[in-house]
Write a protein that holds these residues in place. Structure first.
Motif, PDB file in Angstrom:
ATOM      1  N   ILE A  34       8.941   3.371  -1.425  1.00 24.62           N
ATOM      2  CA  ILE A  34       7.852   4.202  -1.389  1.00 24.62           C
ATOM      3  C   ILE A  34       7.537   4.284  -2.931  1.00 24.62           C
ATOM      4  CG2 ILE A  34       6.708   6.641  -1.070  1.00 24.62           C
ATOM      5  CD1 ILE A  34       7.103   4.834   1.715  1.00 24.62           C
ATOM      6  N   ARG A  35       6.497   3.900  -3.376  1.00 26.52           N
ATOM      7  CA  ARG A  35       6.187   3.949  -4.697  1.00 26.52           C
ATOM      8  C   ARG A  35       5.612   5.492  -5.067  1.00 26.52           C
ATOM      9  NH1 ARG A  35       6.025   0.526  -8.647  1.00 26.52           N
ATOM     10  NH2 ARG A  35       6.179  -1.133  -7.316  1.00 26.52           N
ATOM     11  N   ARG A  36       6.249   5.915  -6.226  1.00 28.00           N
ATOM     12  CA  ARG A  36       5.850   7.284  -6.531  1.00 28.00           C
ATOM     13  C   ARG A  36       4.220   7.495  -6.858  1.00 28.00           C
ATOM     14  NH1 ARG A  36       8.755  11.577  -8.938  1.00 28.00           N
ATOM     15  NH2 ARG A  36      10.278  10.259  -8.861  1.00 28.00           N
ATOM     16  N   PRO A  37       3.767   8.213  -6.063  1.00 31.24           N
ATOM     17  CA  PRO A  37       2.030   8.177  -6.333  1.00 31.24           C
ATOM     18  C   PRO A  37       1.916   8.898  -7.489  1.00 31.24           C
ATOM     19  CG  PRO A  37       2.729  10.094  -4.812  1.00 31.24           C
ATOM     20  CD  PRO A  37       4.108   9.260  -5.321  1.00 31.24           C
ATOM     21  N   ARG A  38       0.428   8.497  -8.121  1.00 24.44           N
ATOM     22  CA  ARG A  38      -0.101   8.939  -9.179  1.00 24.44           C
ATOM     23  C   ARG A  38      -1.378   9.957  -8.822  1.00 24.44           C
ATOM     24  NH1 ARG A  38      -1.060   4.409 -13.264  1.00 24.44           N
ATOM     25  NH2 ARG A  38      -2.307   3.681 -11.815  1.00 24.44           N
ATOM     26  N   GLY A  39      -1.689  10.969  -9.490  1.00 25.06           N
ATOM     27  CA  GLY A  39      -2.960  11.590  -8.875  1.00 25.06           C
ATOM     28  C   GLY A  39      -3.111  12.743  -9.977  1.00 25.06           C
ATOM     29  N   GLN A  40      -4.057  13.755  -9.377  1.00 26.78           N
ATOM     30  CA  GLN A  40      -4.509  14.872 -10.299  1.00 26.78           C
ATOM     31  C   GLN A  40      -3.444  16.081 -10.134  1.00 26.78           C
ATOM     32  OE1 GLN A  40      -8.386  16.239 -10.096  1.00 26.78           O
ATOM     33  NE2 GLN A  40      -9.421  14.010 -10.262  1.00 26.78           N
ATOM     34  N   ILE A  41      -3.128  16.685 -11.272  1.00 24.71           N
ATOM     35  CA  ILE A  41      -2.075  17.630 -11.303  1.00 24.71           C
ATOM     36  C   ILE A  41      -2.519  18.575 -12.084  1.00 24.71           C
ATOM     37  CG2 ILE A  41       0.205  18.403 -11.908  1.00 24.71           C
ATOM     38  CD1 ILE A  41       1.117  15.329 -11.192  1.00 24.71           C
ATOM     39  N   PRO A  57      -9.673  -5.224   1.942  1.00 26.02           N
ATOM     40  CA  PRO A  57      -8.561  -4.363   1.834  1.00 26.02           C
ATOM     41  C   PRO A  57      -7.732  -4.066   0.604  1.00 26.02           C
ATOM     42  CG  PRO A  57      -7.809  -6.434   3.147  1.00 26.02           C
ATOM     43  CD  PRO A  57      -9.326  -6.614   2.584  1.00 26.02           C
ATOM     44  N   ASN A  58      -6.851  -3.323   0.553  1.00 33.83           N
ATOM     45  CA  ASN A  58      -6.253  -3.272  -0.667  1.00 33.83           C
ATOM     46  C   ASN A  58      -4.605  -3.046   0.088  1.00 33.83           C
ATOM     47  OD1 ASN A  58      -6.808  -0.550  -0.285  1.00 33.83           O
ATOM     48  ND2 ASN A  58      -5.383  -0.004  -1.804  1.00 33.83           N
ATOM     49  N   GLU A  59      -3.529  -3.604  -0.739  1.00 35.90           N
ATOM     50  CA  GLU A  59      -2.027  -3.337  -0.368  1.00 35.90           C
ATOM     51  C   GLU A  59      -1.765  -1.892  -0.648  1.00 35.90           C
ATOM     52  OE1 GLU A  59       0.910  -5.973  -1.465  1.00 35.90           O
ATOM     53  OE2 GLU A  59      -0.498  -7.763  -0.988  1.00 35.90           O
ATOM     54  N   MET A  60      -0.806  -1.382   0.256  1.00 39.65           N
ATOM     55  CA  MET A  60      -0.125   0.015   0.075  1.00 39.65           C
ATOM     56  C   MET A  60       0.432  -0.149  -1.255  1.00 39.65           C
ATOM     57  SD  MET A  60       2.229   1.857   2.466  1.00 39.65           S
ATOM     58  CE  MET A  60       3.713   2.960   1.963  1.00 39.65           C
ATOM     59  N   THR A 120      -3.214   7.166  -5.095  1.00 39.01           N
ATOM     60  CA  THR A 120      -2.087   7.512  -4.601  1.00 39.01           C
ATOM     61  C   THR A 120      -1.231   6.193  -4.263  1.00 39.01           C
ATOM     62  OG1 THR A 120      -2.802   8.263  -2.774  1.00 39.01           O
ATOM     63  CG2 THR A 120      -2.010   9.912  -4.480  1.00 39.01           C
ATOM     64  N   GLY A 121      -2.080   5.340  -3.987  1.00 42.64           N
ATOM     65  CA  GLY A 121      -1.376   3.961  -3.196  1.00 42.64           C
ATOM     66  C   GLY A 121      -1.984   3.600  -1.811  1.00 42.64           C
ATOM     67  N   CYS A 122      -2.619   4.376  -1.314  1.00 41.08           N
ATOM     68  CA  CYS A 122      -3.238   4.582   0.057  1.00 41.08           C
ATOM     69  C   CYS A 122      -3.938   3.179   0.524  1.00 41.08           C
ATOM     70  CB  CYS A 122      -4.155   5.709   0.271  1.00 41.08           C
ATOM     71  SG  CYS A 122      -4.510   5.607   2.155  1.00 41.08           S
ATOM     72  N   ALA A 123      -3.328   2.505   1.661  1.00 41.56           N
ATOM     73  CA  ALA A 123      -4.018   1.236   1.840  1.00 41.56           C
ATOM     74  C   ALA A 123      -5.382   1.385   2.664  1.00 41.56           C
ATOM     75  CB  ALA A 123      -3.016   0.643   2.930  1.00 41.56           C
ATOM     76  N   MET A 124      -6.485   0.445   1.968  1.00 39.19           N
ATOM     77  CA  MET A 124      -7.651   0.424   3.001  1.00 39.19           C
ATOM     78  C   MET A 124      -7.414  -0.763   3.605  1.00 39.19           C
ATOM     79  SD  MET A 124      -9.888   2.842   2.169  1.00 39.19           S
ATOM     80  CE  MET A 124      -9.019   4.511   1.694  1.00 39.19           C
ATOM     81  N   ASN A 125      -7.874  -0.736   5.084  1.00 41.81           N
ATOM     82  CA  ASN A 125      -7.906  -1.833   5.636  1.00 41.81           C
ATOM     83  C   ASN A 125      -9.540  -2.284   5.962  1.00 41.81           C
ATOM     84  OD1 ASN A 125      -5.219  -2.599   6.113  1.00 41.81           O
ATOM     85  ND2 ASN A 125      -5.268  -0.876   7.345  1.00 41.81           N
ATOM     86  N   THR A 126      -9.752  -3.428   6.384  1.00 42.57           N
ATOM     87  CA  THR A 126     -11.168  -3.774   6.707  1.00 42.57           C
ATOM     88  C   THR A 126     -11.620  -2.997   7.965  1.00 42.57           C
ATOM     89  OG1 THR A 126     -10.607  -6.114   6.126  1.00 42.57           O
ATOM     90  CG2 THR A 126     -12.512  -5.875   7.605  1.00 42.57           C
ATOM     91  N   GLY A 127     -12.720  -2.478   7.786  1.00 39.88           N
ATOM     92  CA  GLY A 127     -13.270  -1.605   9.076  1.00 39.88           C
ATOM     93  C   GLY A 127     -13.064  -0.070   9.053  1.00 39.88           C
ATOM     94  N   ASP A 128     -12.129   0.261   7.806  1.00 41.08           N
ATOM     95  CA  ASP A 128     -12.092   1.545   7.764  1.00 41.08           C
ATOM     96  C   ASP A 128     -13.347   2.135   7.142  1.00 41.08           C
ATOM     97  OD1 ASP A 128      -9.371   1.342   8.133  1.00 41.08           O
ATOM     98  OD2 ASP A 128      -8.888   1.609   5.996  1.00 41.08           O
TER      99      ASP A 128
END
Lengths: 430, 430
Positions: free
Chosen positions: A180-187, B219-222, B349-357
């Motif tokens: 699990i990659r440590r996420p980045r975001g707004q803090i 898409p983008n990878e997790m 944060t690294g959230c993955a998008m898939n085709t069709g989201d």
């Protein structure tokens, strides 16, 4: 009393013959995902087993052999043949199997269908359409409420009337072992400063959430709620879940629509799905309600022993150390709502459930400091760090590994989940 | 200037040759879903077209003809060939087409590939993995905030720093024309009474939300966020969306984890997906930020015209009446965040998008009472009902039909979405 197998199963193995959970595996030699059952230290490849005629003694199951060739349990669950399959395999593996010729006396086939778990790659057991996370762990909800709103106002008025939940992100549910990659975001570094100006930063309060989760087998149509009497029939089985949480991102983003980025970067589940039948001997009552008369009829269950007595533990292996330490011991009975209640509430408006949907319980905490299911609670939002072999931790550091475990029963009747593990990778740099 | 088609397209049709949106259709004669393009009053069946050699003049597209046989646009989007396909079909349909033999002069094939839209069954255009709804309509967020917290505290401090959003329920996203059953759930009839005891009841405050939504192609990878510079490349196209909302269920359930049952019973989208290329001439600026210097760099877009000037309207046809009335006129430019910003924030944060989201904008309201995107705002939470031909409405009644429409441009260059409609069925009785 215990059912015995002719296959040697180490005492205390989570995968006794009383369990026989389903998963999806591949191996170096056979890199395509397929359905398997865990027994002792081995995975039993059901695709190889059916290809060799292993289901020849079951007329009911023979027509469905193609589901074992799939890289997900959705087919098995859609046909609702998981119970029959488990019972059949149980009889094949039993010491006094009526059909020793199938596997017990067939060493050649044994070599073909059994792979040591250390040589097996486990995959996400289901193709997950929708994932929902509940908040049914009363002690956790109370502890978090105390931290953020004080003891007198800790629980919201709705909490004892309905299983609070939110829709989660299905695309980032991963199987145990996925980093699990440590996420980045707004803090918001100083929540008291005005104006409130967030920074963009790697999460500094990376946390875990110890949960039990269930997969849905039988779907319901949109517009047709699942009655509480029928809800259990819709449960395929259970896994452990770690709902990784970025507490600092969460605190800034979550009002008014709930957690979003703070949760959507990853959720880890254990690979082997334990059927309700295997957990049946461990039924117990969930948390008692002080206001049980007030629960609306649509959520009132026919039976009271609607929880499971599953011992849960959290092991933390700090980066750079040799071995970990169990930092918390909890139990899945510390839930105010059962999974059937969650399913019924989820669908009461007509929401459709599909085969493979995933429902998390919410964090399961006991009442003591060493039985809580999150670091947020354990360290009072980071204010009271703890040490493991001289290494201090408030939240997770890069390289830390967290392993959740859950077991019911003991010895040769042990029913467990295996590890639900993940290691933290450093945040991206640019 | 206008591109003209040899096919008669009525002036003001949302499906001019400048549009050519993609959808999934079936007919009585051909009940299997397949990919089509809308032009004027017709659907052009791309599966039948490719089967007849219609793509013979495009070497690039020929290898992909199987994607048109699928009952969803996911294949088309995964190969990222939507632009090429649209351009090719545009050249085939153009008055001065370089290949008149393909369709313009081939009346037999015309009969085979064109079906009048009134004879076509439209389906959900994508298999949707995950659905997210944002809250980017500043005026709506402000109006709702005023109703519930007063004007001085209407917007949360995070609102101008990030596109607030929540994960929605993908399993109940339906295509225009699907009836919506009035949900039942927990309602607090008197929020001031103590103790707070909810009743179980059909929703009494059933509402709409006027939204624009986008489908994801690439898409983008997790673990790998989408950079704001690249975010537009991940958008397949746009639809209208009605995020049906049970306001009374929402008010009781939504603290602290956000809307759940109040939203998960149904979300309606328009069937034809309009490509960004077709909307390019209608680019404009979104809502201006009073604090633009404060937006964090990861959300700062290279261009300022990051919104579309699409006129939106809400028509309500009260039960038992002959015809409806447009009760609101809004515009998709009333958004504080663009879809590329939503995509980037979603994945930061690294959230993955898939085709069709699917990503919804949130309710799009103008600044006037007759330009708001929900009945909640229009009637001040039901306190100020309105009348249509003598029929009074505060929220939706059984049998009411709501139709959203959206169009950019006019005459022979009109780019529109077609109807996004749904009728309310009475709640279940037992």
């Amino acid at each position: 009393m215990a059912l015995k197998s002719w296959l040697r199963v180490p005492s205390g193995s989570p995968f006794s013959i009383a369990n026989l959970p389903f998963g999806v595996i591949s191996t170096k030699e056979q890199p395509t995902g397929r359905v398997a059952i865990a027994i002792g230290d081995f995975a039993l490849d059901l695709f190889a087993f059916t290809a060799a005629g292993g289901f020849s003694k079951s007329k009911e199951l023979q027509p469905y052999s193609s589901v074992f060739a799939q890289p997900a349990l959705n087919g098995l669950a859609a046909f609702n043949i998981q119970y029959q399959t488990r019972q059949y395999i149980q009889s094949v593996l039993a010491e006094d199997t009526p059909h020793p010729e199938l596997l017990k006396d067939n060493e050649e086939l044994q070599k073909l269908v059994f792979t040591h778990l250390s040589q097996v790659q486990c995959h996400l057991p289901f193709h997950i359409g929708d994932y929902t996370d509940f908040y049914a762990g009363l002690n956790h909800a109370f502890n978090v409420g105390v931290l953020f709103r004080g003891a007198s106002n800790a629980l919201q008025p709705n909490y004892t009337h309905l299983p609070v939940g939110y829709h989660g992100r299905a695309s980032t549910v991963v199987v145990s072992g996925t980093p699990i990659r440590r996420p980045r975001g707004q803090i918001l570094t100083d929540p008291t400063a005005e104006p409130k100006l967030p920074i963009f930063s790697p999460c500094k309060k990376l946390d875990i959430e110890l949960e039990l989760a269930c997969f849905v087998s039988k779907p319901n149509e949109m517009g047709s709620p699942i009655d509480i009497k029928d809800a259990e029939e819709h449960v395929f089985g259970y896994v452990l879940m770690n709902d990784w949480s970025a507490r600092d991102i969460q605190a800034w983003e979550y009002v008014p629509l709930g957690p979003f980025n703070s949760k959507n970067f990853g959720t880890t589940i254990s690979p082997w799905v334990v059927l309700p039948e295997a957990l049946e001997p461990f039924r117990t009552s969930g948390l008692q309600r002080s206001d049980s008369g007030q629960l609306l009829p649509y959520l009132t269950e026919p039976r009271k022993d609607n929880a499971y007595d599953i011992k849960l533990e959290v092991e933390l292996r700090p980066s750079g150390t040799d071995k970990g330490k169990v930092i918390s011991r909890s139990n899945s009975k510390y839930l105010l709502y059962s999974f059937p209640q969650m399913l019924t509430h989820h669908t009461v408006t007509g929401c459709a459930m599909n085969t493979g949907d995933l429902l998390g319980s919410g964090t399961i905490s006991g009442t003591e400091a060493d039985s809580v299911g999150s670091l947020l609670e354990m360290t009072k939002n980071g204010k009271e760090p703890f040490t493991i072999d001289g290494v201090q931790r408030a939240f997770l550091e890069d390289g830390d590994e967290v392993i959740l475990r859950g077991t019911a029963g003991q010895g040769e009747d042990c029913v467990g989940f295996g590890d639900c593990a993940g290691v933290i990778l450093p945040a991206l740099e640019n």
